[in-house]
Design a protein around this motif. Structure first.
Motif, PDB file in Angstrom:
ATOM      1  N   VAL A  82     -17.769  13.452  25.844  1.00 27.79           N
ATOM      2  CA  VAL A  82     -16.279  13.045  26.892  1.00 27.79           C
ATOM      3  C   VAL A  82     -17.210  13.771  28.401  1.00 27.79           C
ATOM      4  O   VAL A  82     -17.217  12.689  29.495  1.00 27.79           O
ATOM      5  CB  VAL A  82     -15.618  14.915  26.768  1.00 27.79           C
ATOM      6  N   THR A  83     -17.772  14.945  28.380  1.00 28.69           N
ATOM      7  CA  THR A  83     -18.313  15.453  29.482  1.00 28.69           C
ATOM      8  C   THR A  83     -19.336  14.597  30.172  1.00 28.69           C
ATOM      9  O   THR A  83     -19.306  14.010  31.374  1.00 28.69           O
ATOM     10  CB  THR A  83     -19.077  17.255  29.942  1.00 28.69           C
ATOM     11  N   ARG A  85     -20.492  11.302  28.500  1.00 26.11           N
ATOM     12  CA  ARG A  85     -19.946  10.441  28.094  1.00 26.11           C
ATOM     13  C   ARG A  85     -21.558   9.849  27.231  1.00 26.11           C
ATOM     14  O   ARG A  85     -21.922   8.568  27.963  1.00 26.11           O
ATOM     15  CB  ARG A  85     -19.932   9.064  30.045  1.00 26.11           C
ATOM     16  N   ASP A 182      -4.454   8.479  32.095  1.00 29.81           N
ATOM     17  CA  ASP A 182      -4.360   9.449  33.554  1.00 29.81           C
ATOM     18  C   ASP A 182      -3.304   9.259  35.006  1.00 29.81           C
ATOM     19  O   ASP A 182      -3.530  10.124  35.552  1.00 29.81           O
ATOM     20  CB  ASP A 182      -5.718   8.968  33.615  1.00 29.81           C
ATOM     21  N   ASN A 189      -9.401  14.287  29.936  1.00 33.14           N
ATOM     22  CA  ASN A 189     -10.482  15.011  29.557  1.00 33.14           C
ATOM     23  C   ASN A 189     -10.083  16.247  28.646  1.00 33.14           C
ATOM     24  O   ASN A 189     -10.466  16.707  27.681  1.00 33.14           O
ATOM     25  CB  ASN A 189     -11.760  15.326  30.206  1.00 33.14           C
ATOM     26  N   LYS A 192      -8.696  15.122  24.804  1.00 32.68           N
ATOM     27  CA  LYS A 192      -9.600  14.651  24.206  1.00 32.68           C
ATOM     28  C   LYS A 192     -10.022  16.148  23.758  1.00 32.68           C
ATOM     29  O   LYS A 192     -10.660  16.287  22.400  1.00 32.68           O
ATOM     30  CB  LYS A 192     -11.052  14.239  24.953  1.00 32.68           C
ATOM     31  N   TYR A 193     -11.120  16.542  24.734  1.00 38.55           N
ATOM     32  CA  TYR A 193     -11.477  18.322  24.129  1.00 38.55           C
ATOM     33  C   TYR A 193     -10.277  19.000  23.284  1.00 38.55           C
ATOM     34  O   TYR A 193     -10.944  19.766  22.172  1.00 38.55           O
ATOM     35  CB  TYR A 193     -11.043  18.857  25.585  1.00 38.55           C
ATOM     36  N   ARG A 315     -13.235   7.639  34.610  1.00 37.30           N
ATOM     37  CA  ARG A 315     -11.730   8.362  36.358  1.00 37.30           C
ATOM     38  C   ARG A 315     -12.469   6.888  37.068  1.00 37.30           C
ATOM     39  O   ARG A 315     -11.415   6.425  37.893  1.00 37.30           O
ATOM     40  CB  ARG A 315     -11.784   9.335  36.195  1.00 37.30           C
TER      41      ARG A 315
END
Length: 318
Positions: A82-83, A85, A182, A189, A192-193, A315
């Motif tokens: 996520v962070t 990618r 979004d 994010n 997702k987390y 994003r």
């Protein structure tokens, strides 16, 4: 009838860890992330759950520790995918390798250890008053450990969460079109987390079931591929927690058949038929391949995965 009830009871017991892993996998994939690390998260939950149960004798603490261990594995996966990618498939496979190594290392001194009596009594099978007398169904669900009974309840709650709550609908939007989610004000994010960690927690609980309830002794590679069956079952259940219950118990029954046939004396035309135990162990995995082949042939929209599954979200590209 009694033999059928006992077999179905075994199928539910063997399907319980698969169900926990599948529910965790569904949460991850509904968020748009392919997590092939279910096996690793289950092994982390198994070893930390057993270690905590052995050290403290507290059943609740053991479950929490197992869930947190699975969530920790999911956190590693979330940071990378996520962070940072990173690639979902490679990260998930690496998580499985990581979980296998950590469980083998931490579990080595636990070999041959037995759990305190408080753990055995807390998770022992019991009769639910009135309901346990129902033919067949009573044996299947109402003469089981509370751990077994929690799994289908969680599946039902997850179904309603995904389909009847605002947070669940937002999660589905994140998995289908994160850009649109979004733009509508959903923190992609964050969703997702949170849901990746929730999925990891459930996988950890599934692993703990194996180590402290089903086989209350520590063994290396305790999951024996159950996590991979759960990954396949996510597709088999078409990302639907309600269908996952039936699928998990179906595969639990297949595993139960293998155990039953190992002890059966089969004869044909006066000759004894010997069936290799390795061949019997293959039954659930062979059926997994067959089921996947049947599922991928279906073109119904409701059977398709989330549209953004496996795609890193940028994003700036909205």
């Amino acid at each position: 009838m009694q033999q059928l009830a006992l077999f179905l009871q075994t199928a539910v017991q063997m399907g319980t860890p698969i169900l926990f892993g599948t529910l965790g996998g569904i949460l991850c994939e509904k968020a748009g992330n392919i997590n092939l690390g279910v096996e690793g998260m289950m092994l982390l939950g198994a070893v930390f759950g057993f270690k905590t149960a052995f050290s403290t004798g507290n059943p609740l603490l053991a479950i929490v520790a197992a869930g947190l261990a699975g969530a920790f594995g999911a956190l590693i996966y979330a940071v990378i995918t996520v962070t940072l990618r990173g690639n979902h498939t490679v990260t998930g496979l690496t998580l499985t390798i990581f979980g296998t190594g950590v469980s083998g290392l931490l579990g080595k001194p636990l070999g041959g250890k037995t759990l305190p009596a408080t753990i055995a009594s807390a998770f022992a099978a019991y009769d639910v008053p009135g309901l346990s007398k129902i033919p067949v169904l009573g044996e299947m669900f109402f003469r089981q450990s509370i751990y077994v009974q929690i799994a289908p309840i969680l599946a039902i709650l997850l179904y309603f969460y995904l389909n009847r709550t605002r947070f669940g609908l937002n999660l589905r939007a994140v998995g289908e079109n994160p850009g649109a989610a979004d733009a509508s004000g959903v923190d992609v994010n964050l969703y997702k987390y949170v849901h990746l960690l929730m999925g990891g927690f459930l996988c950890g609980m599934g692993g703990a079931y194996l180590s402290i309830v089903f086989v209350p002794l520590w063994q290396d590679n305790l999951t024996a591929g159950i996590g991979w069956i759960a990954v396949a079952l996510v597709i088999f259940a078409t990302w639907n927690p309600a269908k996952a219950v039936c699928g998990a118990y179906f595969f639990g029954a297949l595993r139960g058949i293998g155990f039953k046939l190992q002890n059966v004396d089969l004869r044909m035309f006066g000759y004894k038929i010997m069936i290799s135990s390795q061949l019997l162990d293959m039954i659930p995995y062979l059926m997994t391949i067959i089921v996947l082949l049947l599922i991928v042939r279906g073109k119904k929209r409701e059977n398709q995965p989330p549209a953004a599954l496996g795609n890193p979200y940028f994003r700036e590209e909205r």
